[in-house]
Scaffold this active site. Structure first.
Site, mmCIF file in Angstrom:
data_model
loop_
_atom_site.group_PDB
_atom_site.id
_atom_site.type_symbol
_atom_site.label_atom_id
_atom_site.label_comp_id
_atom_site.label_asym_id
_atom_site.label_seq_id
_atom_site.Cartn_x
_atom_site.Cartn_y
_atom_site.Cartn_z
ATOM 1 N N HIS A 266 0.837 -1.205 0.000
ATOM 2 C CA HIS A 266 0.000 0.000 0.000
ATOM 3 C C HIS A 266 0.867 1.249 0.000
ATOM 4 O O HIS A 266 1.132 1.846 -1.036
ATOM 5 C CB HIS A 266 -0.934 -0.032 1.204
ATOM 6 C CG HIS A 266 -1.976 1.040 1.224
ATOM 7 N ND1 HIS A 266 -2.219 1.898 0.174
ATOM 8 C CD2 HIS A 266 -2.861 1.419 2.212
ATOM 9 C CE1 HIS A 266 -3.186 2.731 0.482
ATOM 10 N NE2 HIS A 266 -3.593 2.472 1.717
ATOM 11 N N HIS A 307 -0.968 0.359 -12.241
ATOM 12 C CA HIS A 307 -1.722 0.636 -11.015
ATOM 13 C C HIS A 307 -2.912 -0.313 -10.959
ATOM 14 O O HIS A 307 -3.507 -0.644 -11.986
ATOM 15 C CB HIS A 307 -2.207 2.091 -11.003
ATOM 16 C CG HIS A 307 -2.661 2.560 -9.656
ATOM 17 N ND1 HIS A 307 -3.925 2.305 -9.174
ATOM 18 C CD2 HIS A 307 -2.013 3.272 -8.693
ATOM 19 C CE1 HIS A 307 -4.040 2.837 -7.968
ATOM 20 N NE2 HIS A 307 -2.899 3.430 -7.656
ATOM 21 N N ASP A 365 3.764 6.837 -7.636
ATOM 22 C CA ASP A 365 4.812 6.363 -6.740
ATOM 23 C C ASP A 365 6.189 6.430 -7.385
ATOM 24 O O ASP A 365 7.193 6.615 -6.697
ATOM 25 C CB ASP A 365 4.521 4.925 -6.296
ATOM 26 C CG ASP A 365 3.234 4.816 -5.506
ATOM 27 O OD1 ASP A 365 3.070 5.593 -4.549
ATOM 28 O OD2 ASP A 365 2.389 3.981 -5.847
#
Length: 430
Positions: A266, A307, A365
């Site tokens: 996460h 994703h 990210d």
């Protein structure tokens, strides 16, 4: 005319009718609340891939189209025109604030940044190499011991005080955790600084000399916080809701969210990106690395690309990409081998048919880890930074849930596959 679905038990032939509920946008959901009563069965959906756990008015994601809306506003517009504290008020209250409202909110946040000195003393009880997320989770939960007089979840004013306190104090708590790992003295917040500038000062200032805050660094942090402020019913947000559904105090619910975010699947994705870059080593090794990624018999993964929700592209990545370049240029990191490697990897992967055909584009990210690293924030603090931003969304979802008069305690069901009933045997007969 509303849609209805008929479910049929192929064994018994029994049927049951279920209505479809439509949201303002997005797929319909099928109301199965009467399924167990009429069919004697539960649904089975590991990972909640096709289950709407709640009704919410806060955030909408269209993963196929690459759309992210906060209260209906595209994240692209908010990233360009807004700031983190304004976005926080939008998420919590549902509307963009007026000038007096944002001034009052900002002033309240600024004046709530101090933490109780006894609470600050908790950090001295942690070992010097304790993970910052462990410290943050524990200290946030401990806030319930200091503010127990304003934790009545049924009182709107208490909920507002909690919201202001947690958003204001989390950067102070995070900075204290960071300073503890360095063995440096804590730096107190300053009311003359804006939210992100204040946080950077608490992180990097020392008592023996002045610290100059780079406006580009503060701007980058504010943008990252906007992009990470909420993301619908993700694992940590769902954890906050589930914990909060018991009626527990809000600090305990937020602490549960922090712990859920700590999981590498996460909140640890941006840290994994830099670990991957370290393992590649240099630009010369990129082709070899990508060949291993393509080999289905190899366990090597391309981190920071693709994703779970966004099947096309991550809209946040498009926004943050330009900021990533701006930060690298301004902070004098453009000649750093790690950053050179990351940008070259991005360039190659975006042109490789293998990744393009699978829609494995860089996600938020990939760039956020590079930015944090360029700003001097260590990898152990990456997930803490994520938690600071996501607190705005957690608070909004908690507020929405506990203010709902129909709130129910969360109670997922299960498919039991253990032993059937059996009798206890004395130890000599086992």
């Amino acid at each position: 005319m509303s849609k209805k679905y008929e479910l049929k038990n192929l064994t018994s032939g029994k049927t049951s009718e279920h209505k479809a509920i439509s949201g303002t946008i997005g797929p319909d959901v099928i109301d199965i609340s009467n399924l167990t009563k009429e069919q004697g069965a539960f649904t089975f959906d590991p990972g909640f891939m096709a289950t709407a756990s709640t009704e919410s008015k806060i955030t909408f994601i269209d993963g196929d189209a690459g759309v992210l809306l906060y209260r209906g506003y595209p994240v692209e517009q908010l990233a360009e025109k807004s700031n983190f504290l304004e976005v926080a008020t939008l998420l919590i209250n549902g509307t963009l604030p007026t000038k007096p409202e944002i001034e009052a909110f900002t002033d309240s946040i600024t004046r709530h940044t101090m933490v109780n000195e006894q609470l600050l003393g908790f950090f001295r009880g942690f070992h010097h190499d304790a993970h910052p997320m462990a410290m943050v989770s524990a200290v946030v939960a401990s806030m319930a011991a200091f503010y127990h007089d304003t934790m009545h979840i049924g009182d709107p004013r208490h909920r507002e005080i909690f919201a202001h306190r947690i958003i204001a104090k989390l950067p102070t708590i995070a900075a204290a955790a960071y300073k503890h790992t360095l063995g440096q003295p804590f730096i107190y917040p300053r009311n003359d600084l804006r939210y992100c500038s204040n946080m950077m000062n608490m992180f990097f200032a020392v008592p023996c000399e002045p610290y100059g805050i780079d406006p580009v660094a503060a701007e980058a942090l504010d943008l990252l916080f906007i992009l990470h402020a909420d993301h619908e019913q993700n694992a940590s947000t769902s954890t906050v809701r589930l914990a909060g559904s018991t009626g527990t105090n809000p600090y305990a619910a937020i602490s549960a969210g922090v712990s859920a975010l700590w999981g590498p699947a996460h909140g640890g994705a941006n840290e994994a990106v830099l670990d991957m870059l370290d393992s590649i080593g240099s630009v010369a090794n990129i082709d070899k690395f990508l060949s291993r990624v393509k080999d289905k018999n190899d366990n090597v993964r391309l981190m920071g690309f693709g994703h779970r929700v966004y099947k096309n592209f991550d809209p946040r990545a498009k926004i943050i990409r330009d900021m990533c370049y701006k930060v690298l240029q301004k902070m004098g990191k453009s000649n750093n081998p790690l950053f050179e490697l990351s940008l070259r990897l991005e360039e190659i992967a975006l042109k490789d048919d293998y990744f393009v055909s699978r829609k494995l584009y860089p996600n938020v990210d990939f760039y956020s880890g590079i930015i944090y690293s360029a700003l001097g924030i260590p990898r152990s603090m990456f997930t803490v930074m994520f938690a600071i931003a996501r607190t705005a969304g957690w608070v909004a979802h908690w507020q929405e849930m506990v203010s709902d008069p129909n709130m129910k305690i969360g109670r997922p069901r299960q498919l039991y596959t253990g032993p059937i009933k059996r009798d206890y045997q004395p130890i000599e007969k086992r």
